[in-house]
Design a protein around this motif. Structure first.
Motif, short mmCIF file in Angstrom:
data_model
loop_
_atom_site.label_atom_id
_atom_site.label_comp_id
_atom_site.label_asym_id
_atom_site.label_seq_id
_atom_site.Cartn_x
_atom_site.Cartn_y
_atom_site.Cartn_z
N GLY A 223 0.82 -1.21 0.00
CA GLY A 223 0.00 0.00 0.00
C GLY A 223 0.85 1.25 0.00
N VAL A 224 1.89 1.22 0.83
CA VAL A 224 2.80 2.38 0.92
C VAL A 224 3.48 2.62 -0.44
CG1 VAL A 224 4.97 3.20 1.95
CG2 VAL A 224 3.21 2.17 3.38
N LEU A 225 3.96 1.54 -1.05
CA LEU A 225 4.67 1.67 -2.33
C LEU A 225 3.74 2.20 -3.42
CD1 LEU A 225 6.78 -1.61 -2.25
CD2 LEU A 225 7.59 0.73 -1.90
N LYS A 226 2.50 1.75 -3.37
CA LYS A 226 1.55 2.23 -4.39
C LYS A 226 1.31 3.74 -4.21
CE LYS A 226 -2.91 1.18 -6.40
NZ LYS A 226 -4.16 0.41 -6.28
N THR A 227 1.16 4.14 -2.94
CA THR A 227 0.95 5.56 -2.65
C THR A 227 2.16 6.38 -3.14
OG1 THR A 227 -0.29 4.93 -0.71
CG2 THR A 227 0.44 7.21 -0.81
N VAL A 230 2.13 6.75 -6.93
CA VAL A 230 1.15 7.72 -7.42
C VAL A 230 1.63 9.14 -7.14
CG1 VAL A 230 -1.20 8.60 -7.07
CG2 VAL A 230 -0.78 6.13 -7.24
N LEU A 231 2.13 9.33 -5.89
CA LEU A 231 2.57 10.68 -5.50
C LEU A 231 3.74 11.15 -6.38
CD1 LEU A 231 2.47 10.67 -1.59
CD2 LEU A 231 1.11 12.07 -3.16
N ILE A 235 3.64 14.46 -8.61
CA ILE A 235 4.51 15.61 -8.28
C ILE A 235 5.43 15.94 -9.47
CG2 ILE A 235 6.47 16.30 -6.80
CD1 ILE A 235 5.11 14.74 -4.54
N ASN A 236 5.82 14.94 -10.18
CA ASN A 236 6.82 15.11 -11.22
C ASN A 236 6.39 16.12 -12.31
OD1 ASN A 236 9.45 14.30 -11.92
ND2 ASN A 236 8.63 13.10 -13.62
N ASN A 237 5.13 16.08 -12.70
CA ASN A 237 4.68 16.98 -13.79
C ASN A 237 4.77 18.46 -13.42
OD1 ASN A 237 4.25 14.85 -15.47
ND2 ASN A 237 2.08 14.62 -14.95
N PRO A 238 4.15 18.89 -12.29
CA PRO A 238 4.29 20.31 -11.94
C PRO A 238 5.73 20.69 -11.61
CG PRO A 238 3.13 19.11 -10.21
CD PRO A 238 3.26 18.18 -11.36
N LEU A 239 6.50 19.72 -11.11
CA LEU A 239 7.90 20.01 -10.78
C LEU A 239 8.70 20.32 -12.05
CD1 LEU A 239 9.96 20.08 -8.46
CD2 LEU A 239 10.46 17.68 -8.95
N THR A 240 8.39 19.58 -13.08
CA THR A 240 9.09 19.82 -14.35
C THR A 240 8.82 21.24 -14.85
OG1 THR A 240 8.80 17.49 -14.86
CG2 THR A 240 9.39 18.93 -16.70
#
Lengths: 309, 110
Positions: A223-227, A230-231, A235-240
């Motif tokens: 569950g943690v890894l899936k979260t 997703v996160l 995050i990656n798109n707006p960060l770029t």
């Protein structure tokens, strides 16, 4: 005084006639005692009976059993009566000896069955205990005593009575040999045909319990890894976009130096975040608890370092 | 008087024919012939059909056959009892000592 010849009284005649019967009775009584002595062994008893039978038959006048000869003579009747008395005793003893032999045979079979049952119970890795209606332990195999961790049957019976429902099962923690605890699944079932008695099956499920804990832990980790996955993606798109704009601001020569400096900090921080996201992606790919722990540890350290700046 | 011994399965079936009584007149002959024919047979079924009467000597023959089987580690069973023979055996309680069966065929099969 004149002496008169006394006529035998009827009592004297009777006495005279019954003396042989009395002797015969004593003889039969004596044989009866001998037969009783031998009655523990059917073969020995029958041998003695047949020997006496043959002896008495040989001494029995032929008219005793032969209606063709007319009414038997008193002597024949006496001997026949003796034979019948003996035979009655002998037959009763023979029947008792046969019954005793059958009982012995069944007892031997029962012992053999019990020995086989004990062998089967000893071979079982699960514990088996049998309790009677009063709660007393009638039988317990070695595995049961090992799993119970006690030789106190009464204490174990109380524990089972209080912790395990009738015709049900429960998990009970018991001390193990190493000073730790083991989880034992205890099933209790009523014994068919023996009201109040119960058979109790003890199964060591300590390993199974550990396996369940491990499965729960892995499910949580998944569950943690899936979260994280997703996160990091979100995050990656707006960060770029953020990183790109910071680089544009720095490339403009006319920009205010403070803006250029702020753009440089933004770029550096964005780059750092991007690295963290790559590490997150790596952790998700590896799927190991240790990687998550390392990442969290590293993040904490980084955060502390960042605050100090 | 004729004594027959026939093997049926593991048992030897002994029949006494041609004499209505086994008594002091013929008991020694019946016994001698029966034991000769049985030899070392240990599982014996004695078929008494046709024998209407036994006296003490006749009973002695049956006791002798019973002992013969026992001495060889076997057993003797008696079947085909006529009312006269049954009455004598019951009178002297031998029916409680001997193994008496109703059916000779079933006896040789068991």
């Amino acid at each position: 005084m004149s002496q008169t010849k006394r006529k035998p009284t009827s009592a004297a005649v009777d006495t005279g006639e019954t003396l042989p019967d009395l002797a015969e009775l004593c003889r039969i009584h004596e044989i009866g005692l001998d037969l009783i002595d031998r009655s523990h062994d059917l073969d020995e008893l029958l041998d003695r009976v047949l020997e006496e039978y043959q002896s008495r038959l040989a001494a029995l006048p032929s008219d005793a059993l032969d209606p063709r000869s007319g009414a038997p003579q008193p002597e024949s009747l006496r001997k026949l009566r003796g034979l019948v008395m003996f035979a009655t005793q002998a037959a009763a003893l023979k029947e008792k000896a046969v019954a005793a032999l059958e009982l012995k045979r069944r007892a031997t079979m029962l012992e053999a069955t019990n020995a086989r049952l004990d062998g089967v119970l000893s071979a079982l890795s699960s514990g088996v205990m049998i309790f009677d209606a009063t709660g007393a332990c009638l039988k317990a195999n070695e595995a049961a005593r090992r799993l119970a961790g006690t030789k106190d049957d009464a204490a174990l019976a109380r524990l089972i009575e209080s912790g395990v429902p009738h015709d049900g099962e429960a998990e009970i923690e018991l001390p193990d040999d190493g000073g730790g605890r083991r989880v034992v699944l205890v099933s209790r079932r009523a014994m068919a045909g023996d009201p109040g008695s119960a058979v109790v099956l003890l199964t060591d499920i300590t390993q199974r319990s550990h396996a369940v804990e491990e499965r729960v832990r892995l499910e949580k980790l998944a569950g943690v890894l899936k979260t994280l996955s997703v996160l990091s993606h979100k995050i990656n798109n707006p960060l770029t976009a953020l990183l790109g704009r910071a680089q544009i601001l720095q490339s403009q020569q006319s920009a205010d130096p403070r803006v250029a400096k702020a753009a440089a900090v933004i770029e550096e921080s964005s780059t750092r975040i991007a690295e963290l996201i790559r590490e997150l992606a790596q952790v998700v790919r590896e799927g190991r608890q240790e990687s998550v722990d390392d990442l969290l540890d590293m993040s904490t350290t980084s955060g502390t370092t960042g605050s100090a700046r | 008087m004729n004594v027959d011994v026939v093997r049926q399965g593991t048992a030897w079936r002994l029949s006494v024919r041609g004499c209505e009584a086994i008594d002091c007149a013929n008991a020694h002959l019946v016994k001698a012939e029966a034991l000769r024919l049985l030899g070392n047979a240990s599982d014996i079924v004695v078929d008494l059909r046709g024998v209407e009467f036994l006296d003490s000597a006749g009973v002695g023959v049956l006791v002798g056959l019973f002992k013969h089987a026992r001495l060889r580690g076997g057993r003797a069973r008696f079947c085909g009892l006529t009312p006269g023979v049954r009455t004598v055996l019951e009178l002297i309680q031998l029916d409680r000592i001997f193994e008496i069966v109703d059916d000779a065929e079933a006896a040789v099969r068991s």
